[in-house]
Scaffold this motif. Structure first.
Motif, PDB file in Angstrom:
ATOM      1  N   GLY B 168       0.806  -1.214   0.000  1.00 18.67           N
ATOM      2  CA  GLY B 168       0.000   0.000   0.000  1.00 18.67           C
ATOM      3  C   GLY B 168       0.831   1.252   0.000  1.00 18.67           C
ATOM      4  O   GLY B 168       2.059   1.219   0.063  1.00 18.67           O
ATOM      5  N   TRP B 169       0.122   2.377  -0.125  1.00 19.82           N
ATOM      6  CA  TRP B 169       0.703   3.709  -0.057  1.00 19.82           C
ATOM      7  C   TRP B 169       1.849   3.846  -1.075  1.00 19.82           C
ATOM      8  O   TRP B 169       1.744   3.311  -2.163  1.00 19.82           O
ATOM      9  N   GLY B 170       2.900   4.529  -0.729  1.00 20.89           N
ATOM     10  CA  GLY B 170       3.976   4.756  -1.690  1.00 20.89           C
ATOM     11  C   GLY B 170       3.432   5.399  -2.950  1.00 20.89           C
ATOM     12  O   GLY B 170       2.558   6.267  -2.882  1.00 20.89           O
ATOM     13  N   PRO B 171       3.883   4.959  -4.135  1.00 19.54           N
ATOM     14  CA  PRO B 171       3.447   5.610  -5.376  1.00 19.54           C
ATOM     15  C   PRO B 171       2.037   5.200  -5.823  1.00 19.54           C
ATOM     16  O   PRO B 171       1.472   5.842  -6.720  1.00 19.54           O
ATOM     17  N   TYR B 172       1.451   4.155  -5.216  1.00 14.32           N
ATOM     18  CA  TYR B 172       0.203   3.595  -5.748  1.00 14.32           C
ATOM     19  C   TYR B 172      -0.928   4.630  -5.750  1.00 14.32           C
ATOM     20  O   TYR B 172      -1.197   5.270  -4.730  1.00 14.32           O
ATOM     21  N   GLY B 173      -1.596   4.741  -6.897  1.00 13.48           N
ATOM     22  CA  GLY B 173      -2.728   5.658  -7.032  1.00 13.48           C
ATOM     23  C   GLY B 173      -2.312   7.079  -7.358  1.00 13.48           C
ATOM     24  O   GLY B 173      -3.150   7.920  -7.657  1.00 13.48           O
ATOM     25  N   LEU B 197      -2.894 -11.800  -2.033  1.00 12.65           N
ATOM     26  CA  LEU B 197      -2.375 -10.461  -2.289  1.00 12.65           C
ATOM     27  C   LEU B 197      -3.470  -9.434  -1.993  1.00 12.65           C
ATOM     28  O   LEU B 197      -4.596  -9.546  -2.500  1.00 12.65           O
ATOM     29  N   LEU B 198      -3.136  -8.457  -1.172  1.00 14.48           N
ATOM     30  CA  LEU B 198      -4.061  -7.390  -0.791  1.00 14.48           C
ATOM     31  C   LEU B 198      -3.441  -6.061  -1.193  1.00 14.48           C
ATOM     32  O   LEU B 198      -2.215  -5.927  -1.161  1.00 14.48           O
ATOM     33  N   VAL B 199      -4.295  -5.107  -1.584  1.00 18.39           N
ATOM     34  CA  VAL B 199      -3.783  -3.799  -2.010  1.00 18.39           C
ATOM     35  C   VAL B 199      -4.476  -2.687  -1.213  1.00 18.39           C
ATOM     36  O   VAL B 199      -5.701  -2.695  -1.051  1.00 18.39           O
ATOM     37  N   ASP B 200      -3.669  -1.765  -0.727  1.00 20.77           N
ATOM     38  CA  ASP B 200      -4.150  -0.658   0.101  1.00 20.77           C
ATOM     39  C   ASP B 200      -3.946   0.664  -0.638  1.00 20.77           C
ATOM     40  O   ASP B 200      -2.816   1.068  -0.893  1.00 20.77           O
ATOM     41  N   ALA B 201      -5.061   1.334  -0.971  1.00 21.80           N
ATOM     42  CA  ALA B 201      -4.957   2.584  -1.722  1.00 21.80           C
ATOM     43  C   ALA B 201      -4.825   3.805  -0.815  1.00 21.80           C
ATOM     44  O   ALA B 201      -4.610   4.916  -1.304  1.00 21.80           O
ATOM     45  N   GLY B 202      -4.991   3.628   0.489  1.00 23.99           N
ATOM     46  CA  GLY B 202      -4.734   4.731   1.426  1.00 23.99           C
ATOM     47  C   GLY B 202      -5.558   5.979   1.160  1.00 23.99           C
ATOM     48  O   GLY B 202      -5.051   7.088   1.299  1.00 23.99           O
ATOM     49  N   THR B 203      -6.835   5.808   0.785  1.00 25.14           N
ATOM     50  CA  THR B 203      -7.807   6.899   0.520  1.00 25.14           C
ATOM     51  C   THR B 203      -7.363   7.837  -0.608  1.00 25.14           C
ATOM     52  O   THR B 203      -7.837   8.980  -0.701  1.00 25.14           O
ATOM     53  N   ASP B 223      -5.731 -11.403  -9.165  1.00 23.82           N
ATOM     54  CA  ASP B 223      -6.394 -12.165  -8.108  1.00 23.82           C
ATOM     55  C   ASP B 223      -6.183 -11.527  -6.735  1.00 23.82           C
ATOM     56  O   ASP B 223      -5.847 -12.213  -5.753  1.00 23.82           O
ATOM     57  N   VAL B 224      -6.384 -10.224  -6.681  1.00 25.51           N
ATOM     58  CA  VAL B 224      -6.261  -9.497  -5.414  1.00 25.51           C
ATOM     59  C   VAL B 224      -7.494  -9.776  -4.551  1.00 25.51           C
ATOM     60  O   VAL B 224      -8.622  -9.727  -5.030  1.00 25.51           O
ATOM     61  N   THR B 225      -7.267 -10.120  -3.286  1.00 28.37           N
ATOM     62  CA  THR B 225      -8.369 -10.468  -2.383  1.00 28.37           C
ATOM     63  C   THR B 225      -9.190  -9.245  -2.008  1.00 28.37           C
ATOM     64  O   THR B 225     -10.412  -9.283  -1.996  1.00 28.37           O
ATOM     65  N   TRP B 226      -8.495  -8.166  -1.634  1.00 24.89           N
ATOM     66  CA  TRP B 226      -9.241  -6.939  -1.344  1.00 24.89           C
ATOM     67  C   TRP B 226      -8.499  -5.699  -1.816  1.00 24.89           C
ATOM     68  O   TRP B 226      -7.279  -5.692  -1.895  1.00 24.89           O
ATOM     69  N   LEU B 227      -9.293  -4.684  -2.117  1.00 21.46           N
ATOM     70  CA  LEU B 227      -8.797  -3.327  -2.349  1.00 21.46           C
ATOM     71  C   LEU B 227      -9.217  -2.504  -1.137  1.00 21.46           C
ATOM     72  O   LEU B 227     -10.402  -2.362  -0.852  1.00 21.46           O
ATOM     73  N   GLU B 228      -8.204  -1.993  -0.448  1.00 22.62           N
ATOM     74  CA  GLU B 228      -8.452  -1.324   0.827  1.00 22.62           C
ATOM     75  C   GLU B 228      -8.474   0.196   0.669  1.00 22.62           C
ATOM     76  O   GLU B 228      -7.655   0.763  -0.060  1.00 22.62           O
ATOM     77  N   GLU B 229      -9.426   0.824   1.357  1.00 22.09           N
ATOM     78  CA  GLU B 229      -9.538   2.287   1.438  1.00 22.09           C
ATOM     79  C   GLU B 229      -9.327   3.007   0.110  1.00 22.09           C
ATOM     80  O   GLU B 229      -8.463   3.890   0.004  1.00 22.09           O
ATOM     81  N   PRO B 230     -10.127   2.663  -0.908  1.00 21.44           N
ATOM     82  CA  PRO B 230     -10.059   3.465  -2.121  1.00 21.44           C
ATOM     83  C   PRO B 230     -10.457   4.913  -1.820  1.00 21.44           C
ATOM     84  O   PRO B 230      -9.977   5.836  -2.454  1.00 21.44           O
TER      85      PRO B 230
END
Lengths: 396, 396
Positions: B168-173, B197-203, B223-230
């Motif tokens: 999560g976080w870092g450059p993603y989004g 694999l889980l992905v966190d978009a950090g709002t 096959d990502v299980t969840w997308l967190e805090e879009p």
């Protein structure tokens, strides 16, 4: 020419010499002064002063938990879009600092005041309202300890020329259903048949829909316009269920909202008819204006929430000043000497019980440092021997 | 015999010598110690330390804006019902103190630890769980600055024996859709096909549903299980709309919830599939347990949120320890030396990547004052010359 930037943010904690354990939110005050270029703006956080001061100056914890000052100081302040950008930055950079919304609120208000003074127009003009309509002030008072006391208070409100009154807190909701009904009847008796009567339950029933439902017959019988905060702000299912059981009376809520989303949820999912916004909590005037626009779309009526100074009252009216059909406004009749000392210019209802926003620039009021000085608290916060905050000079 | 009462609440602000401007929440810590009778309990607020300390000790503003200490000190502490009562009192008496939920959280956790130690049982036993199931630790890490760096991080997570990982976080989004897709593919490549694999978009997308939708194909492909805090916690309409557009991936959120209601709204109105609760923010273990029960009813999966010390990790696992089907658990793999120093007993995944709660009483961990002392910050808060807070002695 370099555009002006925010050069200083000063927080002042003021309070009455003695704080009573009663629901009177005007016993202390967190006054905010901002400076940019040659101009000064004033605002007020409706917040616990010490944690709010700490939220302004605390050390960074991580990239989404920064002190609020870090996102405001040095920022460009040329027009309203700058205020919106600063607010977005505060929300993002202080995402994990819960108190941040309360810290931001007073600053944001002061930024609008400053912009209005610089442009020599009232804040509501900057918000896009061609004019400010008078609002019908409702006298906001605590229930008396007895129905007789409540009736006397209500009679005085009427004699003072108000056209609406709200009674809340005190014993209401803490005794039995019959006792509560007597209180509401006493308020109606004192007001006479033609004034708006509003009742504030102060979240006393938690999430207990049946407890609230039991009070509805007396409220309907006494032609109560709204029942305010039967439940906590987040109890949306309880709100929605109670709203379905109301005939004439409508639900009101939202004063605790520290983000426009929370107010919108009460509209979208809670079935409220009146959304009450405290600009000193929701993030300031911009977010409150956003809720007002949302309320118009949803067919819900916007009302200010304010219980403190004329400065807070002016700030709370700006967001819906131009909405002619949203006529009621909260007016604190039992404000403390501190709250009354805050500004040299008072804001009082006219003979018809109407409150008008001042025409002067910004919030339209002059803060009186000399009158406030006796209430100023001397605060110091140090970390590892470094002073992060010391009460600034109020007069310079 | 007089039942034991809460005699002392001590807050300790600790931090790394230098705080980096990155999304690593383990760089500082607000440790809480409570004492009642002959027993001590420890907890941790996931909060900005200075405003939280101020919320413990600030002067009263009015009857619904009191310092948190006022509702805890001197209160009876004999069994879990006392913790629930104390928490209710804090919510009511500090209703208008926004930071109060974060202040309460660490105290509430420490009260459970103390009760467990006194009863000589783990906290999850007090919560009514006959046993604690092992959880599959997901390594919680920041995206690398480049896909290659992310792939290397993911390969290391796999080599370290984890069965799940979140990036999560870092450059993603923050870049374009193709760049984000490369990051997700790199994470999947490093993990291999069989790990979660889980992905966190950090709002990062605010309320922009289209921006989030554009990232869905890569998430589904990998096959990502969840997308967190879009989106921000309160953007319920955006959550609901995005949830309708998801095929395999589900939405996760809730870490910002400072009241069970806020988490319940994400379930009721936001369409999330995983509800992530930080016991250090929501008010402690009791409110988190309440959300876990709500999630079971709603067919949603409960997951802890934690990014700091073993103490916080144990506190975050107790609320769903007995839910066998809620298997994932956040495990901070990049915790700071401070977070690792907090307890003498570490909590690490076993060879199968499973984390087990300790069997020892309370939270099951021993705090190490000696190892923590170098990180302790010396704080003092005074009002009108009276010291309201000074960093207490960590060792006595």
């Amino acid at each position: 020419m370099t555009p002006p930037a925010v050069e200083a943010i000063d927080f002042f904690y003021l309070s009455m010499p003695r704080i009573e354990d009663i629901g009177d939110g005007s016993q202390d005050m967190l006054l905010v002064r901002v400076r940019a270029g040659d101009h000064t703006g004033w605002g007020e956080c409706e917040a616990s002063p010490l944690p709010t001061i700490a939220g302004l100056v605390c050390p960074m914890s991580h990239s989404a938990c920064k002190p609020v000052a870090a996102s405001v100081l040095g920022q460009r302040l040329a027009d309203p879009a700058d205020i919106a950008r600063i607010s977005r930055d505060v929300r993002a950079n202080s995402l994990d600092l819960l108190q941040a919304a309360h810290v931001l609120s007073g600053i944001e208000i002061a930024l609008w005041d400053l912009l209005g003074r610089r442009s020599e127009v009232p804040v509501h003009t900057l918000l896009g309202y061609p004019r400010a309509y008078p609002k019908t002030a409702y006298a906001s008072a605590l229930f008396g300890d007895t129905p007789a006391e409540t009736e006397a208070k209500a009679a005085k409100v009427r004699a003072d020329g108000f056209r609406a009154a709200k009674f809340g807190w005190g014993p209401y909701g803490r005794g039995d259903v019959a006792a509560d009904a007597e209180q509401v009847r006493a308020a109606r008796a004192g007001l006479g048949p033609d004034l708006h009567l509003l009742v504030d339950a102060g979240t006393v029933w938690g999430e207990d829909v049946e407890a609230a439902t039991a009070r509805l017959p007396a409220l309907e019988e006494c032609d109560v316009t709204w029942l305010e905060e039967p439940f906590e702000t987040g109890a949306l299912r309880a709100y929605a269920e109670l709203a379905r059981r109301c005939r004439g009376v409508r639900l009101a809520g939202g004063e605790g909202a520290h983000h426009p989303h929370l107010a919108q949820h009460l509209v979208d999912y809670g079935g409220i008819g009146f959304v009450q916004i405290d600009t000193g909590r929701i993030g300031g005037i911009g977010p409150a204006r956003e809720v007002a626009a949302y309320a118009v779309e949803a067919g819900v009526t916007f009302v200010n929430h304010t219980f403190t100074s004329p400065l807070a009252l002016s700030a709370s009216l700006q967001p819906y000043a131009g909405l002619a059909e949203h006529v009621l406004c909260e007016f604190p009749v039992e404000a403390s000497p501190l709250a009354r000392a805050a500004t040299t210019t008072p804001m009082v209802p006219d003979a018809d019980g109407q409150v008008c926003l001042p025409d002067a620039p910004g919030l339209g009021l002059e803060v009186s440092p000399d009158a406030l000085r006796p209430y100023l608290r001397d605060v110091e916060i140090t970390v590892d021997g470094t002073t992060l905050y010391r009460t600034p000079d109020l007069t310079t």
